[in-house]
Design an enzyme around this catalytic site. Sequence first.
Site, PDB file in Angstrom:
ATOM      1  CB  THR A 116      -4.996   9.908   2.338  1.00 37.01           C
ATOM      2  OG1 THR A 116      -4.175  10.062   1.164  1.00 37.01           O
ATOM      3  CG2 THR A 116      -6.181   9.000   2.035  1.00 37.01           C
TER       4      THR A 116
ATOM      5  CE1 TYR B  98       0.179   8.108  -7.029  1.00 38.86           C
ATOM      6  CE2 TYR B  98      -1.513   7.900  -8.730  1.00 38.86           C
ATOM      7  CZ  TYR B  98      -1.108   7.769  -7.412  1.00 38.86           C
ATOM      8  OH  TYR B  98      -1.993   7.286  -6.478  1.00 38.86           O
TER       9      TYR B  98
ATOM     10  CE  LYS C  83      -0.307   4.244  -7.127  1.00 35.93           C
ATOM     11  NZ  LYS C  83      -0.197   3.395  -5.916  1.00 35.93           N
TER      12      LYS C  83
ATOM     13  CG  ASN D  91      -1.631   1.268   1.462  1.00 32.88           C
ATOM     14  OD1 ASN D  91      -2.552   1.635   0.747  1.00 32.88           O
ATOM     15  ND2 ASN D  91      -1.182   1.988   2.497  1.00 32.88           N
TER      16      ASN D  91
END
Length: 289
Positions: A208, A173, A177, A93
């Site tokens: 977050t 990114y 991913k 994660n």
Amino acid sequence: MPAISRGEVSYITGAASGIGRALASMLVDQGGLVVIADLNGEAAAKFAAELNEKAGSVVAISVKADTTVWEEQLAGFQHTTSKFKRIDYVFANAGIAERPWLPPFDPETAATRPLVKPDLATANINLTGQLYTAALALQTFERQEIGPSGFRGKLILTASVFGYFPSKAMPLYAASKAGIINFMRSAAQYYAAKNITVNSVAPNLVDTPIAPDTLFIPFRERKLLSDIQLVLDQFKKFLGESTLNGQALSISQDNVWVHPADTHMLEVNGPACDLISMEILKIFGDKTQ
């Protein structure tokens, strides 16, 4: 909704904050044991202590680990198996938001600037770090017997919708991913008959600490954030006796879907793709069919 068996062990990277922290709390509430693995060792230890105090027993331990450092991750897994004897779930994660990998495009000043080495931190953490976690998870599962839920172990990777959709502002990114998604699909095929499942959860933007709070303000105003509880609900679908494998469960605002694998021109390419897998496995000395 599937649930873990009481006493099953979950190893979670990036677990001192954000999605990882929420996951750990959820799993303890289901009767599980958790390992809080995080680069911030102090925060990880504090969170583990909070979980233990609330439970009145040892339900959590912490390890400090930089996911991009193999030796630190290895030590974390070894500490976990020494303490809890096995690991039933590994949640890869840990991740960071995009960092500028090159200076902004500006032809007028380019000639006066030196060529610079790219900053690959985003890819190192979001792809290489997760692959280190996956490598340790899969080898740990291989070395242990089938657990109470009927599996040697389950690997669940945190991906993103940007694994499918390009982003001009976040090339590394998106690349990392996308790598996670295709790794997940490939590994799921390899381990399908080995009592091991490999899946991913791919949310759009979730509120977050992964990025400065100011980034989230316009998304809150336009209601474009994905709810963390809905994200947790997707992780739950892989737990316990669930046989789901090779899935990319995706979330964007209130929308949830299983993102399909790309099948464009698969009919043409499929025979060659299947054959190269068989031949390479032979070369590697792997008897998997």
